[in-house]
Design a protein around this motif. Sequence first.
Motif, PDB file in Angstrom:
ATOM      1  N   TYR A  72       0.834  -1.203   0.000  1.00  0.00           N
ATOM      2  CA  TYR A  72       0.000   0.000   0.000  1.00  0.00           C
ATOM      3  C   TYR A  72       0.873   1.260   0.000  1.00  0.00           C
ATOM      4  O   TYR A  72       0.555   2.242  -0.670  1.00  0.00           O
ATOM      5  CB  TYR A  72      -0.918   0.026   1.223  1.00  0.00           C
ATOM      6  CG  TYR A  72      -1.859  -1.147   1.357  1.00  0.00           C
ATOM      7  CD1 TYR A  72      -2.291  -1.877   0.255  1.00  0.00           C
ATOM      8  CD2 TYR A  72      -2.324  -1.541   2.609  1.00  0.00           C
ATOM      9  CE1 TYR A  72      -3.156  -2.950   0.392  1.00  0.00           C
ATOM     10  CE2 TYR A  72      -3.190  -2.607   2.756  1.00  0.00           C
ATOM     11  CZ  TYR A  72      -3.599  -3.314   1.646  1.00  0.00           C
ATOM     12  OH  TYR A  72      -4.453  -4.386   1.791  1.00  0.00           O
ATOM     13  N   SER A  76       0.795   4.108  -3.077  1.00  0.00           N
ATOM     14  CA  SER A  76       0.449   5.506  -2.826  1.00  0.00           C
ATOM     15  C   SER A  76       1.633   6.443  -2.967  1.00  0.00           C
ATOM     16  O   SER A  76       1.499   7.650  -2.738  1.00  0.00           O
ATOM     17  CB  SER A  76      -0.142   5.649  -1.417  1.00  0.00           C
ATOM     18  OG  SER A  76       0.853   5.367  -0.431  1.00  0.00           O
ATOM     19  N   ILE A 243     -14.445   5.868   1.505  1.00  0.00           N
ATOM     20  CA  ILE A 243     -14.221   4.863   0.470  1.00  0.00           C
ATOM     21  C   ILE A 243     -15.128   3.665   0.730  1.00  0.00           C
ATOM     22  O   ILE A 243     -15.228   3.183   1.858  1.00  0.00           O
ATOM     23  CB  ILE A 243     -12.749   4.400   0.438  1.00  0.00           C
ATOM     24  CG1 ILE A 243     -11.805   5.598   0.235  1.00  0.00           C
ATOM     25  CG2 ILE A 243     -12.545   3.351  -0.648  1.00  0.00           C
ATOM     26  CD1 ILE A 243     -11.926   6.285  -1.105  1.00  0.00           C
ATOM     27  N   LEU A 254      -6.990   3.415   1.266  1.00  0.00           N
ATOM     28  CA  LEU A 254      -7.328   4.420   0.271  1.00  0.00           C
ATOM     29  C   LEU A 254      -7.776   5.734   0.908  1.00  0.00           C
ATOM     30  O   LEU A 254      -7.366   6.814   0.471  1.00  0.00           O
ATOM     31  CB  LEU A 254      -8.427   3.895  -0.658  1.00  0.00           C
ATOM     32  CG  LEU A 254      -7.990   2.889  -1.723  1.00  0.00           C
ATOM     33  CD1 LEU A 254      -9.204   2.321  -2.457  1.00  0.00           C
ATOM     34  CD2 LEU A 254      -7.032   3.525  -2.728  1.00  0.00           C
ATOM     35  N   SER A 255      -8.593   5.680   1.942  1.00  0.00           N
ATOM     36  CA  SER A 255      -9.094   6.920   2.547  1.00  0.00           C
ATOM     37  C   SER A 255      -7.954   7.730   3.157  1.00  0.00           C
ATOM     38  O   SER A 255      -7.896   8.959   3.003  1.00  0.00           O
ATOM     39  CB  SER A 255     -10.174   6.626   3.592  1.00  0.00           C
ATOM     40  OG  SER A 255      -9.658   5.922   4.697  1.00  0.00           O
ATOM     41  N   SER A 257      -4.737   7.560   2.256  1.00  0.00           N
ATOM     42  CA  SER A 257      -3.886   8.023   1.151  1.00  0.00           C
ATOM     43  C   SER A 257      -4.482   9.232   0.455  1.00  0.00           C
ATOM     44  O   SER A 257      -3.774  10.200   0.142  1.00  0.00           O
ATOM     45  CB  SER A 257      -3.675   6.899   0.138  1.00  0.00           C
ATOM     46  OG  SER A 257      -3.034   5.794   0.722  1.00  0.00           O
ATOM     47  N   LEU A 258      -5.787   9.198   0.197  1.00  0.00           N
ATOM     48  CA  LEU A 258      -6.424  10.309  -0.499  1.00  0.00           C
ATOM     49  C   LEU A 258      -6.398  11.592   0.330  1.00  0.00           C
ATOM     50  O   LEU A 258      -6.243  12.687  -0.221  1.00  0.00           O
ATOM     51  CB  LEU A 258      -7.862   9.952  -0.884  1.00  0.00           C
ATOM     52  CG  LEU A 258      -8.039   9.400  -2.299  1.00  0.00           C
ATOM     53  CD1 LEU A 258      -7.343   8.064  -2.479  1.00  0.00           C
ATOM     54  CD2 LEU A 258      -9.510   9.290  -2.679  1.00  0.00           C
ATOM     55  N   GLY A 266      -5.260  12.150  -5.515  1.00  0.00           N
ATOM     56  CA  GLY A 266      -6.031  11.120  -4.830  1.00  0.00           C
ATOM     57  C   GLY A 266      -6.989  10.405  -5.761  1.00  0.00           C
ATOM     58  O   GLY A 266      -7.107   9.177  -5.737  1.00  0.00           O
ATOM     59  N   LEU A 269      -5.256   7.907  -7.947  1.00  0.00           N
ATOM     60  CA  LEU A 269      -5.013   6.635  -7.253  1.00  0.00           C
ATOM     61  C   LEU A 269      -6.295   5.818  -7.186  1.00  0.00           C
ATOM     62  O   LEU A 269      -6.301   4.617  -7.501  1.00  0.00           O
ATOM     63  CB  LEU A 269      -4.474   6.896  -5.847  1.00  0.00           C
ATOM     64  CG  LEU A 269      -4.262   5.657  -4.965  1.00  0.00           C
ATOM     65  CD1 LEU A 269      -3.173   4.746  -5.539  1.00  0.00           C
ATOM     66  CD2 LEU A 269      -3.920   6.059  -3.528  1.00  0.00           C
ATOM     67  N   LEU A 270      -7.389   6.440  -6.787  1.00  0.00           N
ATOM     68  CA  LEU A 270      -8.657   5.728  -6.619  1.00  0.00           C
ATOM     69  C   LEU A 270      -9.121   5.088  -7.916  1.00  0.00           C
ATOM     70  O   LEU A 270      -9.648   3.964  -7.927  1.00  0.00           O
ATOM     71  CB  LEU A 270      -9.721   6.697  -6.088  1.00  0.00           C
ATOM     72  CG  LEU A 270     -11.115   6.128  -5.828  1.00  0.00           C
ATOM     73  CD1 LEU A 270     -11.071   4.946  -4.864  1.00  0.00           C
ATOM     74  CD2 LEU A 270     -12.026   7.233  -5.293  1.00  0.00           C
ATOM     75  N   TYR A 276     -13.802   0.067  -6.111  1.00  0.00           N
ATOM     76  CA  TYR A 276     -13.948   0.992  -4.985  1.00  0.00           C
ATOM     77  C   TYR A 276     -14.524   2.322  -5.445  1.00  0.00           C
ATOM     78  O   TYR A 276     -14.185   2.823  -6.523  1.00  0.00           O
ATOM     79  CB  TYR A 276     -12.606   1.216  -4.279  1.00  0.00           C
ATOM     80  CG  TYR A 276     -12.204   0.023  -3.454  1.00  0.00           C
ATOM     81  CD1 TYR A 276     -12.551  -0.083  -2.114  1.00  0.00           C
ATOM     82  CD2 TYR A 276     -11.507  -1.042  -4.039  1.00  0.00           C
ATOM     83  CE1 TYR A 276     -12.216  -1.202  -1.367  1.00  0.00           C
ATOM     84  CE2 TYR A 276     -11.175  -2.168  -3.301  1.00  0.00           C
ATOM     85  CZ  TYR A 276     -11.533  -2.240  -1.969  1.00  0.00           C
ATOM     86  OH  TYR A 276     -11.208  -3.345  -1.242  1.00  0.00           O
ATOM     87  N   GLY A 278     -15.603   6.448  -4.165  1.00  0.00           N
ATOM     88  CA  GLY A 278     -15.147   7.444  -3.210  1.00  0.00           C
ATOM     89  C   GLY A 278     -16.068   8.639  -3.130  1.00  0.00           C
ATOM     90  O   GLY A 278     -16.672   9.048  -4.128  1.00  0.00           O
TER      91      GLY A 278
END
Length: 293
Positions: A72, A76, A243, A254-255, A257-258, A266, A269-270, A276, A278
Amino acid sequence: MGSVFEITLVDKDTVSTNKNIDLVITEVMRIENLISEWNPETQISEVNSNAGIKPIKVDLEVFNLTKRAIYYSQLSGGAFDVSTAAMDRIWKFDGSMTTMPEETAVKKSVENVGYQNIVLDSLNTTIYLAKPGMKIGFGSIGKGYAADRGRSLMQAAGIQGGIVNASGDLSTWGQQPNGKPWTIGINNPFRSHKIVRILKMRESAVATSGSYEKYAEINGRHYSHIINPKTGYPSTGLTSVTIYGPTAEFANFLSTSLMVLGEKEGLKLLKQFPVYRGLLITDKGKVLSHKFR
């Protein structure tokens, strides 16, 4: 894990429900006793106390969780970093901080952060922190992992539906007794008691990272408690990231990282993970949806 866990089950009777809730609680405690960096008796604490000294043999479960956390971190570009446990806590988010920290102190705070210095040996299942002073911790994904494990445990036990909620990061499966999906509301941090979106969930998970409950106000500016691991400064641009997808662990990653990456990077990436969705709320109150209808 520093979180309140709430467990909801669709079960045959109260006795069975209480027994199964106890099983989930036991599982959460088992995980905490493996990965907590605050408990000196855990395997992760042993890894941390031997940073720069020697590799430490750990259970395969701990090894694999660490391996995923490094992955992860790589995905990111370091916005998520499992080694942020070593960061000096120079920012205060209890209302007591009224002036900015010295720039030199901020730079120094991240000296021991760097997932690239974590050495894994899959043959011997050992973890070695190559730099003295390093620490790893699972504050960002540990809750989600525990929620997912609780869900898997109950599904294996034949429980048809339920929710394992770790302070808002949750895993669901099945449906309510009336046959309807579970409904989870996403709060609007700028409008008290207002719901931005209602999620209808069956076998899915959701995680939220935000700066609206824990932050510092300095010279009229809002500073998030979520720190950029590369700079040592609080993340800016986003107040909340939710997310929604298959697992709480990955949604957690993810949450977080964003929040650090911000809106533009962000969303890049998502978009790499089509399963997923967001919901992002900017510091100015703008609501951005990715794949939500």
